[in-house]
Scaffold this active site. Structure first.
Site, short mmCIF file in Angstrom:
data_model
loop_
_atom_site.label_atom_id
_atom_site.label_comp_id
_atom_site.label_asym_id
_atom_site.label_seq_id
_atom_site.Cartn_x
_atom_site.Cartn_y
_atom_site.Cartn_z
N TYR A 1 -2.07 -8.88 9.47
CA TYR A 1 -2.86 -8.57 8.28
C TYR A 1 -4.27 -8.13 8.69
O TYR A 1 -4.79 -7.13 8.19
CB TYR A 1 -2.91 -9.82 7.40
CG TYR A 1 -3.47 -9.62 6.02
CD1 TYR A 1 -2.62 -9.38 4.95
CD2 TYR A 1 -4.84 -9.71 5.76
CE1 TYR A 1 -3.12 -9.22 3.66
CE2 TYR A 1 -5.34 -9.55 4.49
CZ TYR A 1 -4.47 -9.31 3.44
OH TYR A 1 -4.98 -9.15 2.17
N GLU B 1 -8.24 -4.20 -6.90
CA GLU B 1 -6.99 -3.55 -6.46
C GLU B 1 -5.82 -4.09 -7.28
O GLU B 1 -5.77 -5.27 -7.63
CB GLU B 1 -6.79 -3.82 -4.97
CG GLU B 1 -5.81 -2.89 -4.30
CD GLU B 1 -5.81 -3.05 -2.78
OE1 GLU B 1 -5.08 -2.29 -2.12
OE2 GLU B 1 -6.53 -3.93 -2.27
N HIS C 1 0.85 -1.20 0.00
CA HIS C 1 0.00 0.00 0.00
C HIS C 1 0.88 1.24 0.00
O HIS C 1 0.80 2.10 0.87
CB HIS C 1 -0.95 0.01 1.21
CG HIS C 1 -2.06 -0.97 1.10
ND1 HIS C 1 -2.79 -1.39 2.19
CD2 HIS C 1 -2.59 -1.63 0.04
CE1 HIS C 1 -3.71 -2.26 1.81
NE2 HIS C 1 -3.61 -2.41 0.50
N HIS D 1 -3.14 -13.60 -0.93
CA HIS D 1 -1.79 -13.36 -0.44
C HIS D 1 -1.43 -14.46 0.55
O HIS D 1 -2.27 -14.88 1.36
CB HIS D 1 -1.68 -12.02 0.28
CG HIS D 1 -1.94 -10.83 -0.57
ND1 HIS D 1 -1.13 -10.46 -1.62
CD2 HIS D 1 -2.93 -9.91 -0.53
CE1 HIS D 1 -1.61 -9.36 -2.19
NE2 HIS D 1 -2.71 -9.01 -1.55
N ASP E 1 -2.81 -5.04 -6.93
CA ASP E 1 -1.98 -6.20 -6.60
C ASP E 1 -2.63 -7.49 -7.06
O ASP E 1 -1.96 -8.53 -7.15
CB ASP E 1 -1.68 -6.25 -5.10
CG ASP E 1 -2.92 -6.14 -4.23
OD1 ASP E 1 -3.76 -5.27 -4.51
OD2 ASP E 1 -3.05 -6.92 -3.27
N ASP F 1 -8.71 -11.24 -0.43
CA ASP F 1 -7.91 -10.70 0.68
C ASP F 1 -8.27 -11.31 2.03
O ASP F 1 -7.44 -11.29 2.95
CB ASP F 1 -8.06 -9.17 0.75
CG ASP F 1 -7.16 -8.47 -0.26
OD1 ASP F 1 -6.06 -8.99 -0.52
OD2 ASP F 1 -7.54 -7.41 -0.77
N HIS G 1 -11.70 -6.11 1.58
CA HIS G 1 -11.74 -4.85 2.31
C HIS G 1 -12.09 -3.66 1.42
O HIS G 1 -11.94 -2.50 1.84
CB HIS G 1 -10.40 -4.60 3.02
CG HIS G 1 -9.23 -4.42 2.08
ND1 HIS G 1 -8.48 -3.26 2.09
CD2 HIS G 1 -8.70 -5.20 1.13
CE1 HIS G 1 -7.52 -3.35 1.20
NE2 HIS G 1 -7.63 -4.52 0.61
N HIS H 1 -11.39 -8.97 -7.00
CA HIS H 1 -11.12 -7.66 -6.39
C HIS H 1 -10.27 -6.86 -7.38
O HIS H 1 -9.34 -7.41 -7.98
CB HIS H 1 -10.40 -7.88 -5.06
CG HIS H 1 -9.96 -6.66 -4.34
ND1 HIS H 1 -10.56 -5.43 -4.45
CD2 HIS H 1 -8.94 -6.48 -3.45
CE1 HIS H 1 -9.95 -4.56 -3.66
NE2 HIS H 1 -8.95 -5.17 -3.05
#
Length: 406
Positions: free
Chosen positions: A201, A90, A32, A234, A92, A173, A154, A88
């Site tokens: 996390y 995002e 992030h 992850h 990554d 996530d 999230h 998701h």
């Protein structure tokens, strides 16, 4: 999917028809941007599901896009990928999508409606999006993928994907860790490291959404879907007793605390440090069973401190007064705690001063804004604490220790 070095020796096959096609990032130390520390690296987990039809679930972070595409080509002819699932948006998870879509531009991308907004906002492409909602199914032939929306776990666009027959939950996530390991599975890695990274996390990423986490877990469990494997985006894959991490999330989401107090301070000339140590002595004198942890916020990792605060019944925060405010490491930490919104935790402030002495008041107000129950109006010491001041700090610690016995 051999790709050189240590990874040649790794088992990428989760089972006969599901293959891990992600990337282990051994060098990652912040995430992030520079906001989250990742001492043990991370991984970007992507999964290839091959039935009569073929689905690719998520991709990897953009810096590894070319490597991802090249390795994926070794596993499958890209033209045989029928569906892409973006749990998701995002980057990554979606960072290799632009490179992949250049290869297979018409392939449908299944995601939530918010996922479409996210992907369009980040990549400015009008790909072949297919919006899905909870309960929608994608038939692969012998098996199906069932979609489950998981907003704010999230991001607003997040969803889970469940593979029938194999009973695999692709949880994105949720249930993940920033943890690089060639061993890949929860039963093979060091358990202390695994749970250290799992709770870190949760505390730093998912804690603000704890009420939603609890509700979503109950919703998923109410579907009565058998879960034999949990594949997060992850870290390692949960294949041995995968429900153990679900139970931990339920525990962490329920205003979690251990019998611990964390004392956090910054200091200019060691006066505030001496206060912290004297306070700790006072707490221990009256409350022998409680775990006490001290951190200099300027010299310790912020995310590690936050994790310990998440575990604690109470925190004490200290800073000298400098130019009518607090030292910047404490100011930043207080801001982070306010955003994380921890529940069911107590707090108080302490600090040294030379002439104006606003720090204790400032810290107390910020802790209150962050949702902590203020259990004492705090203690401040003029200049470097002498023996009398240290004794007062110990008495302050004793008051705190007695309160935390309850």
């Amino acid at each position: 999917m051999p790709c050189g070095g240590m990874e040649d020796k790794m088992d990428f096959k989760i089972n006969s028809n599901v293959t891990w096609v992600g990337k282990i990032d051994w060098e990652l130390r912040t995430f992030h941007g520079e906001d989250l520390s990742t001492h043990r690296g991370s991984s970007y987990n992507s999964y290839l599901v091959q039935d009569e039809k073929v689905a690719l679930i998520d991709t990897v972070w953009e810096p590894f896009a070319d490597e991802f595409i090249n390795n994926l080509k070794k596993e499958i002819d890209l033209s045989k990928i029928d569906y892409i699932i973006a749990n998701h948006g995002e980057i990554d998870h979606s960072g290799a999508l632009p490179a992949l879509m250049k290869e297979i531009p018409d392939t449908p991308i299944y995601c939530t409606q918010n996922g479409i907004k996210s992907l369009k906002g980040q990549y400015h492409q009008d790909w072949n999006f297919v919006p899905v909602r909870t309960g929608d199914k994608l038939n692969l032939g012998k098996k199906e993928i069932i979609f489950i929306e998981a907003p704010m776990l999230h991001w607003p666009d997040t969803m889970f994907s469940y593979l029938t027959g194999d009973n695999i939950l692709f949880s994105n996530d949720a249930f993940g860790q920033h943890y690089a390991s060639e061993l890949m599975y929860n039963d093979l890695v060091n358990q202390a490291e695994l749970y250290q990274e799992a709770i870190k996390y949760y505390a730093n990423i998912l804690a603000p959404f704890s009420k939603l986490v609890g509700k979503k877990i109950n919703e998923v469990l109410s579907l009565n879907l058998p879960i034999d494997i949990i594949c997060p985006s992850h870290g390692v894959i949960w294949r041995k007793d995968p429900i153990q991490i679900v139970e931990k999330y339920q525990e962490w989401a329920d205003d979690y605390q251990e019998n611990q107090i964390t004392i956090i301070y910054d200091t200019m000339w060691n006066g505030t440090r001496r206060m912290a140590e004297a306070i700790a002595c006072g707490i221990k004198e009256v409350n022998e069973d409680i775990t006490i942890k001290l951190f200099n916020s300027a010299r310790s990792d912020t995310n590690d401190i936050i994790t310990e605060a998440f575990k604690s019944k109470a925190i004490l925060v200290g800073s000298p007064t400098v130019n009518r405010v607090v030292l910047h490491s404490i100011a930043g930490l207080l801001g982070a705690l306010r955003g994380l919104g921890f529940k069911n935790k107590k707090a108080a402030a302490f600090g040294t001063y030379g002439w104006s002495g606003e720090s204790v008041k400032i810290i107390t107000e910020e802790l209150e804004r962050a949702g902590f129950e203020i259990i004492d109006q705090g203690i401040k010491t003029l200049w470097n604490p002498d023996e009398d001041s240290k004794q007062k700090c110990e008495e302050f610690g004793k008051r705190i220790g007695e309160i935390l016995k309850a």
